[in-house]
Design a protein around this motif. Structure first.
Motif, mmCIF file in Angstrom:
data_model
loop_
_atom_site.group_PDB
_atom_site.id
_atom_site.type_symbol
_atom_site.label_atom_id
_atom_site.label_comp_id
_atom_site.label_asym_id
_atom_site.label_seq_id
_atom_site.Cartn_x
_atom_site.Cartn_y
_atom_site.Cartn_z
ATOM 1 N N ILE A 133 0.883 -1.157 0.000
ATOM 2 C CA ILE A 133 0.000 0.000 0.000
ATOM 3 C C ILE A 133 0.925 1.212 0.000
ATOM 4 O O ILE A 133 1.781 1.331 0.876
ATOM 5 N N TYR A 134 0.802 2.048 -1.021
ATOM 6 C CA TYR A 134 1.764 3.140 -1.136
ATOM 7 C C TYR A 134 1.092 4.457 -1.474
ATOM 8 O O TYR A 134 -0.010 4.493 -2.006
ATOM 9 N N HIS A 135 1.784 5.522 -1.144
ATOM 10 C CA HIS A 135 1.399 6.866 -1.547
ATOM 11 C C HIS A 135 2.601 7.785 -1.372
ATOM 12 O O HIS A 135 3.647 7.362 -0.875
ATOM 13 N N SER A 136 2.441 9.028 -1.787
ATOM 14 C CA SER A 136 3.549 9.976 -1.682
ATOM 15 C C SER A 136 3.258 11.022 -0.615
ATOM 16 O O SER A 136 2.115 11.281 -0.266
ATOM 17 N N HIS A 137 4.339 11.586 -0.120
ATOM 18 C CA HIS A 137 4.274 12.767 0.738
ATOM 19 C C HIS A 137 4.929 13.886 -0.062
ATOM 20 O O HIS A 137 6.100 13.780 -0.421
ATOM 21 N N THR A 138 4.190 14.928 -0.337
ATOM 22 C CA THR A 138 4.703 15.993 -1.197
ATOM 23 C C THR A 138 5.524 17.048 -0.465
ATOM 24 O O THR A 138 6.325 17.734 -1.094
ATOM 25 N N TYR A 145 3.912 -0.902 3.789
ATOM 26 C CA TYR A 145 3.460 0.460 3.547
ATOM 27 C C TYR A 145 4.639 1.245 2.991
ATOM 28 O O TYR A 145 5.612 1.496 3.696
ATOM 29 N N VAL A 146 4.561 1.578 1.708
ATOM 30 C CA VAL A 146 5.656 2.245 1.016
ATOM 31 C C VAL A 146 5.312 3.716 0.856
ATOM 32 O O VAL A 146 4.215 4.068 0.423
ATOM 33 N N VAL A 156 15.363 11.439 -4.029
ATOM 34 C CA VAL A 156 14.207 10.563 -3.936
ATOM 35 C C VAL A 156 14.252 9.852 -2.589
ATOM 36 O O VAL A 156 15.254 9.244 -2.237
ATOM 37 N N GLU A 157 13.188 9.966 -1.837
ATOM 38 C CA GLU A 157 13.056 9.228 -0.584
ATOM 39 C C GLU A 157 12.026 8.127 -0.824
ATOM 40 O O GLU A 157 10.869 8.415 -1.087
ATOM 41 N N PHE A 158 12.468 6.890 -0.727
ATOM 42 C CA PHE A 158 11.609 5.720 -0.960
ATOM 43 C C PHE A 158 11.822 4.790 0.218
ATOM 44 O O PHE A 158 12.912 4.234 0.369
ATOM 45 N N ARG A 159 10.815 4.644 1.063
ATOM 46 C CA ARG A 159 10.968 3.848 2.282
ATOM 47 C C ARG A 159 9.769 2.923 2.456
ATOM 48 O O ARG A 159 8.672 3.220 2.005
ATOM 49 N N SER A 160 10.009 1.809 3.121
ATOM 50 C CA SER A 160 8.960 0.824 3.362
ATOM 51 C C SER A 160 8.847 0.538 4.846
ATOM 52 O O SER A 160 9.862 0.468 5.557
ATOM 53 N N PHE A 161 7.611 0.335 5.300
ATOM 54 C CA PHE A 161 7.333 0.117 6.717
ATOM 55 C C PHE A 161 6.297 -0.988 6.896
ATOM 56 O O PHE A 161 5.470 -1.240 6.029
ATOM 57 N N ARG A 162 6.344 -1.611 8.052
ATOM 58 C CA ARG A 162 5.244 -2.434 8.540
ATOM 59 C C ARG A 162 4.590 -1.600 9.627
ATOM 60 O O ARG A 162 5.270 -0.945 10.425
#
Length: 112
Positions: free
Chosen positions: A51-56, A77-78, A88-94
């Motif tokens: 499940i992903y989205h961006s933070h602007t 959660y990406v 580019v900040e690309f991170r993944s979380f549980r």
């Protein structure tokens, strides 16, 4: 969202979702779209894998709202931050029961 076979943790099928809030700083899915999506996932024996989205304007870290909306303990959660055009900040979380745990991410070139 990216779905996959239930219990596999394998991302298999991209499912585009619209931001019902139509906001550059807040996202939410339409409740009817979510109901339809979860019925489809059940029919196909699938579950949300990513499940992903961006933070602007902020870092790629779950906000309080993101944490409160996180209802899939098995999902990754990406978050991608677009706050800095040069980085580019690309991170993944549980996110399980409100607890955020970052996962390592390895970006690989496509084989094609």
């Amino acid at each position: 969202m990216v779905a996959g076979p239930a219990g596999s943790d394998r991302p298999d099928r991209f499912i585009p979702m619209l931001n019902a809030a139509r906001s550059p700083t807040f996202y939410e899915f339409d409740s009817m779209d979510l109901l339809k999506l979860y019925r489809e996932l059940d029919d196909r024996d699938e579950e949300p894998v990513v499940i992903y989205h961006s933070h602007t304007a902020t870092e790629a870290y779950p906000s309080r709202t993101d944490i409160s909306y996180a209802q899939e303990p098995g999902a990754h959660y990406v978050l991608v931050s677009t706050r800095d055009a040069d980085t580019v900040e690309f991170r993944s979380f549980r996110i399980v029961d409100g607890v955020v745990t970052e996962e390592p991410v390895e970006i690989m070139e496509s084989a094609s």
